[in-house]
Each structure stands twice: as structure tokens, then as C-alpha cells.
Motif scaffolding. Structure first.
Motif, short mmCIF file in Angstrom:
data_model
loop_
_atom_site.label_atom_id
_atom_site.label_comp_id
_atom_site.label_asym_id
_atom_site.label_seq_id
_atom_site.Cartn_x
_atom_site.Cartn_y
_atom_site.Cartn_z
N TYR A 179 -0.13 1.94 5.29
CA TYR A 179 0.79 2.21 4.16
C TYR A 179 2.22 1.62 4.21
CZ TYR A 179 -2.96 5.23 2.38
OH TYR A 179 -4.15 5.69 1.93
N ASN B 270 0.88 -1.06 0.00
CA ASN B 270 -0.14 0.08 -0.13
C ASN B 270 1.01 1.37 0.06
OD1 ASN B 270 -2.51 -1.29 0.09
ND2 ASN B 270 -2.18 -1.80 2.20
N PHE C 11 1.19 5.49 -0.42
CA PHE C 11 0.74 6.74 -0.39
C PHE C 11 1.57 7.79 -1.05
CE2 PHE C 11 -0.78 10.90 1.15
CZ PHE C 11 -2.01 11.19 1.24
N ASN D 254 -4.29 0.03 -4.40
CA ASN D 254 -3.57 0.05 -3.30
C ASN D 254 -2.55 1.33 -3.32
OD1 ASN D 254 -2.65 -1.37 -5.44
ND2 ASN D 254 -1.16 -2.67 -4.18
#
Length: 173
Positions: free
Chosen positions: A98, A35, A37, A58
């Protein structure tokens, strides 16, 4: 192979490719079910990569800038956008979902004094041990280079912008 997350990477320099390298890493990580960000500082314009990244469940991306790039001095909207972004990424690191955090153009935000260097340095030093942190932007300060595990400098040798070519959709934006 063993997962060995938690490193700090920097892509800096005056050449093209810093954001592209970070986004390539995001795509690779997404393919490995990580994941990601991505926080884009000083950017609020629409770029073609936003369309591509939306196709990956993701990968999350949020822009913390206006629809124009800072030309001379930042205005209050630039400062507020960067401060909002910095507050949000501090919260994001605490929720633990994340694996990778990309701070795109974070060094540009520092250079325009939208974020205090000591605040970012403290954040970097206190990031979760298992989170990979990637930071991009021109003129990465020495104190960040010292604590990074990987630093790549993009060096401009030749660029077609110097010949008057405008940015092209799908290549530069």
C-alpha cells in the motif's frame, strides 16, 4: 513531477468533510495507480461510499466498528473492534503493497480510549518512509498535529442538522 510520498496528513475539526476529504484523496490516488488501504474506526454501518470504493481494485477498505456509533461509553465490542483494526494496520504496513494508508476516525477511537495514544504515536513515527498516512477525526491531539506535515481543520459554521434535517443517502451516508 516527482513522487514524494511519505507525508502525514490530518483532517480534523467539528465540521463536515473529514472523511470525504480522505476518500477524495483515495480516489485521486487510485486514478494514479496507487494502492490504498482505508481503515474505518468506530464505523460498521453501511455507507454509500463503500459501494463506490468496491469498484476500484486498488482501494481496500475495512471497518473496525459496530453497526451503531458509540453514544456514551464504549462497550467491549467497540474496544475489541478497534484493537483488531490497530493490529491489522500494523501488519499491513509491513507487507509493503500500500502506498497510502487512511485511518478514518482514528482520533475518535483515541478520544474514546479504544486505542492508546502512545501506541498510535509510536506507530505513526515508525511508518514506512514511502507510505502516505492520512488520519481523520475530531479533536486531533496536539502531539499528532506537531508531527503531521499537513493539517486541515474543518470548522462548522452552519449545518442543516441543527435545523432538524436527517442524514441523507448519498450525501451523509
Amino acid at each position: 513531477m516527482e513522487d514524494n510520498y511519505g507525508k502525514i496528513q490530518i483532517y480534523t475539526g467539528d465540521g463536515k468533510g473529514k472523511t470525504t476529504a480522505a476518500l477524495g484523496l483515495a480516489l485521486r490516488a487510485a486514478g494514479a495507480d496507487k494502492n490504498v488501504f482505508i481503515a474505518q474506526f468506530v464505523k460498521g454501518m453501511h455507507y454509500s461510499e463503500l459501494v463506490s470504493l468496491e469498484k476500484h481494485d486498488n482501494i481496500s477498505l475495512k471497518q473496525y466498528g459496530r453497526t451503531c456509533f458509540i453514544e456514551k461509553e464504549p462497550v467491549i465490542e467497540d474496544i475489541l473492534a478497534a484493537q483488531t483494526g490497530f493490529s491489522e494496520i500494523k501488519e499491513i504496513t509491513t507487507i509493503g503493497i500500500y502506498d497510502i494508508l487512511i485511518l478514518d476516525e482514528i482520533f475518535v477511537a483515541l478520544n474514546y480510549k479504544l486505542i492508546k495514544s502512545e501506541d498510535l504515536l509510536s506507530f505513526v513515527k515508525s511508518k514506512p518512509d514511502d507510505m502516505e498516512l492520512i488520519m481523520t477525526g475530531r479533536d486531533a491531539p496536539d502531539e499528532f498535529i506537531e508531527i503531521a506535515d499537513l493539517v486541515t481543520e474543518m470548522k462548522e459554521i452552519k449545518h442543516y442538522f441543527n435545523e432538524g434535517l436527517n442524514a441523507r443517502k448519498g450525501i451523509e451516508f
